[in-house]
Design a protein around this motif. Structure first.
Motif, PDB file in Angstrom:
ATOM      1  N   TRP A  61       9.364  -5.895  18.144  1.00  0.00           N
ATOM      2  CA  TRP A  61       8.033  -5.402  18.535  1.00  0.00           C
ATOM      3  C   TRP A  61       7.775  -5.667  20.024  1.00  0.00           C
ATOM      4  CZ3 TRP A  61       3.616  -8.931  19.010  1.00  0.00           C
ATOM      5  CH2 TRP A  61       2.347  -8.311  19.003  1.00  0.00           C
ATOM      6  N   PHE A  62       8.118  -6.877  20.509  1.00  0.00           N
ATOM      7  CA  PHE A  62       8.006  -7.150  21.952  1.00  0.00           C
ATOM      8  C   PHE A  62       8.858  -6.138  22.724  1.00  0.00           C
ATOM      9  CE2 PHE A  62       7.724 -12.068  21.157  1.00  0.00           C
ATOM     10  CZ  PHE A  62       6.363 -12.006  20.977  1.00  0.00           C
ATOM     11  N   LEU A  63      10.082  -5.942  22.258  1.00  0.00           N
ATOM     12  CA  LEU A  63      11.026  -5.091  23.013  1.00  0.00           C
ATOM     13  C   LEU A  63      10.602  -3.627  23.025  1.00  0.00           C
ATOM     14  CD1 LEU A  63      14.450  -6.682  22.040  1.00  0.00           C
ATOM     15  CD2 LEU A  63      13.447  -6.546  24.339  1.00  0.00           C
ATOM     16  N   LYS A  64       9.832  -3.220  22.024  1.00  0.00           N
ATOM     17  CA  LYS A  64       9.294  -1.857  22.023  1.00  0.00           C
ATOM     18  C   LYS A  64       8.159  -1.707  23.043  1.00  0.00           C
ATOM     19  CE  LYS A  64       7.872  -1.088  17.756  1.00  0.00           C
ATOM     20  NZ  LYS A  64       7.525   0.299  17.444  1.00  0.00           N
ATOM     21  N   GLY A  65       7.648  -2.830  23.522  1.00  0.00           N
ATOM     22  CA  GLY A  65       6.488  -2.782  24.415  1.00  0.00           C
ATOM     23  C   GLY A  65       5.189  -2.602  23.633  1.00  0.00           C
ATOM     24  N   TRP A  98       6.402  -7.175  29.471  1.00  0.00           N
ATOM     25  CA  TRP A  98       7.868  -7.074  29.559  1.00  0.00           C
ATOM     26  C   TRP A  98       8.308  -5.667  29.972  1.00  0.00           C
ATOM     27  CZ3 TRP A  98      10.814  -9.623  24.820  1.00  0.00           C
ATOM     28  CH2 TRP A  98      10.501 -10.985  24.747  1.00  0.00           C
ATOM     29  N   ARG A  99       7.630  -4.656  29.383  1.00  0.00           N
ATOM     30  CA  ARG A  99       8.135  -3.283  29.512  1.00  0.00           C
ATOM     31  C   ARG A  99       7.327  -2.402  30.454  1.00  0.00           C
ATOM     32  NH1 ARG A  99      11.203  -1.081  25.840  1.00  0.00           N
ATOM     33  NH2 ARG A  99      11.830   0.053  27.708  1.00  0.00           N
ATOM     34  N   ASN A 100       6.088  -2.809  30.745  1.00  0.00           N
ATOM     35  CA  ASN A 100       5.207  -1.922  31.512  1.00  0.00           C
ATOM     36  C   ASN A 100       4.145  -2.730  32.261  1.00  0.00           C
ATOM     37  OD1 ASN A 100       3.957   0.381  32.459  1.00  0.00           O
ATOM     38  ND2 ASN A 100       2.965   0.868  30.505  1.00  0.00           N
ATOM     39  N   TRP A 101       4.641  -3.634  33.095  1.00  0.00           N
ATOM     40  CA  TRP A 101       3.777  -4.543  33.868  1.00  0.00           C
ATOM     41  C   TRP A 101       2.649  -3.773  34.553  1.00  0.00           C
ATOM     42  CZ3 TRP A 101       3.574  -9.805  34.793  1.00  0.00           C
ATOM     43  CH2 TRP A 101       2.880 -10.219  35.922  1.00  0.00           C
ATOM     44  N   ASN A 102       1.413  -4.200  34.333  1.00  0.00           N
ATOM     45  CA  ASN A 102       0.239  -3.574  34.951  1.00  0.00           C
ATOM     46  C   ASN A 102       0.197  -2.056  34.832  1.00  0.00           C
ATOM     47  OD1 ASN A 102      -1.018  -5.873  35.703  1.00  0.00           O
ATOM     48  ND2 ASN A 102      -0.600  -5.718  37.888  1.00  0.00           N
ATOM     49  N   ASP A 103       0.754  -1.505  33.773  1.00  0.00           N
ATOM     50  CA  ASP A 103       0.802  -0.047  33.607  1.00  0.00           C
ATOM     51  C   ASP A 103       1.510   0.633  34.778  1.00  0.00           C
ATOM     52  OD1 ASP A 103      -0.570   0.405  31.129  1.00  0.00           O
ATOM     53  OD2 ASP A 103      -2.393  -0.273  32.155  1.00  0.00           O
ATOM     54  N   GLU A 105       4.763   1.063  35.144  1.00  0.00           N
ATOM     55  CA  GLU A 105       6.121   1.469  34.762  1.00  0.00           C
ATOM     56  C   GLU A 105       7.179   0.507  35.272  1.00  0.00           C
ATOM     57  OE1 GLU A 105       6.823   5.609  35.491  1.00  0.00           O
ATOM     58  OE2 GLU A 105       4.880   6.150  34.628  1.00  0.00           O
ATOM     59  N   ILE A 106       6.784  -0.737  35.520  1.00  0.00           N
ATOM     60  CA  ILE A 106       7.782  -1.755  35.859  1.00  0.00           C
ATOM     61  C   ILE A 106       8.313  -2.300  34.539  1.00  0.00           C
ATOM     62  CG2 ILE A 106       8.178  -4.012  36.914  1.00  0.00           C
ATOM     63  CD1 ILE A 106       5.929  -3.282  38.923  1.00  0.00           C
ATOM     64  N   ASP A 107       9.597  -1.971  34.275  1.00  0.00           N
ATOM     65  CA  ASP A 107      10.222  -2.393  33.025  1.00  0.00           C
ATOM     66  C   ASP A 107      11.130  -3.580  33.340  1.00  0.00           C
ATOM     67  OD1 ASP A 107      11.739  -2.733  30.732  1.00  0.00           O
ATOM     68  OD2 ASP A 107      11.847  -0.575  30.309  1.00  0.00           O
TER      69      ASP A 107
END
Ligand code: THF
Length: 274
Positions: A61-65, A98-103, A105-107
């Motif tokens: 679930w974390f890895l899915k973002g 983890w996958r989308n820092w601050n919206d 798109e920093i993965d």
């Protein structure tokens, strides 16, 4: 898992009696480190039965973002229920950072995989879930914070770093706050598994998982449980088998994991502090 029993004993012997946000009270130490050599077996606590399913689904679930508990609930996992709002949202917690820092798109995970494959000597392979711009306002409720775009809770496992040497991948986690009886066995298994998954997809053997703590505490209402657990003899560690076909960190499914030779002592119930 001598390391875990040593931590319990250390906190019982040396801990400070401390009040806490949840009003439960704890015995607590500041600063502690454990190390698990993943070639010696999978570090699942054996002196009480752990629910591996919750650990695996939470990590996927974390890895899915994903930050809505619907996916967890569909898979019978209840460990995040207490903090979600009426729509199941937790705000921008782990998966989002983890996958989308601050919206933006920093993965961070994708970048680490790239770095592990192309520049494994890098000393910059860190992932941070700690994002001061979305920390909750403690005077507000979990759901008020979520509706204001804040996280329901600040991350406990705040950041981690990878390291490669001798063809082995190690991971160190800094956990700012650790519920030693309930959360820590989950956290160890989760990051150990994550390290093994990253090692497989990046072409390394799994090395060490190093668990570094800020405030490591035993809640006052877990003391009897801890005494019972310490009276039990740790058993041999199980082995984790992963589907060797999986070569992308985002492709793992629940069915790709098989824990073998896990023979724990019976489960010990404890109340989670909210
Ligand atoms: N808050 C507190 N007080 N402790 C935590 O460990 C914790 N977390 C997450 C967020 N806030 C926390 C949630 N993780 C359980 C395990 C992990 C949790 C929350 C709850 C728990 O109740 N475990 C039971 C039942 C397991 C199950 O149903 O699968 C157990 O006996 O292990 C730490 O990251």
């Amino acid at each position: 898992m001598k390391q875990y029993h040593d931590l319990l004993k250390h906190v019982l012997n040396e801990g400070n009696q401390k009040g806490d946000r949840t009003g439960t009270g704890t015995k607590s130490v500041f600063g502690y480190q454990m190390r698990f050599d993943l070639s010696e077996g999978f570090p699942m606590v054996t002196t009480k039965k752990l629910h591996l399913k919750s650990i695996v689904y939470e990590l996927l679930w974390f890895l899915k973002g994903d930050t809505n508990i619907k996916y967890l609930q569909e898979n019978g996992v209840r460990i995040w229920n207490e903090w979600a709002d009426e729509n199941g949202d937790l705000g921008p917690v782990y998966g989002h950072q983890w996958r989308n820092w601050n919206d933006d798109e920093i993965d961070q995970i994708k970048e680490i995989v790239h770095s592990l494959k192309t520049n494994p000597n890098s000393r910059r392979m860190l992932v941070s879930a700690w994002n001061p711009s979305v920390l909750p306002d403690t005077s507000k409720s979990f759901s008020e914070n979520v509706s204001n775009g804040k996280a329901a809770l600040p991350p406990c496992h705040a950041f981690f770093q990878f390291y490669v040497a001798d063809g082995k991948l190690s991971c160190q986690l800094y956990q700012r706050s650790a519920d030693i009886f309930l959360g820590v066995p989950f956290n160890i298994a989760s990051y150990a598994l994550f390290t093994m998954m990253m090692a497989q997809v990046c072409g390394y053997e799994a090395g060490d998982f190093i668990h570094t703590f800020g405030d490591a505490h035993i809640y006052n209402n877990h003391m009897e449980q801890v005494e019972l657990q310490l009276s039990r003899e740790p058993r041999e560690l199980p082995k984790m088998k992963m589907n060797p076909e999986v070569k992308d960190i985002f492709d793992f499914k629940f069915e790709d994991f098989e824990l073998v030779d896990y023979n724990p002592h019976p489960h010990i119930k404890g109340k989670v502090a909210i």
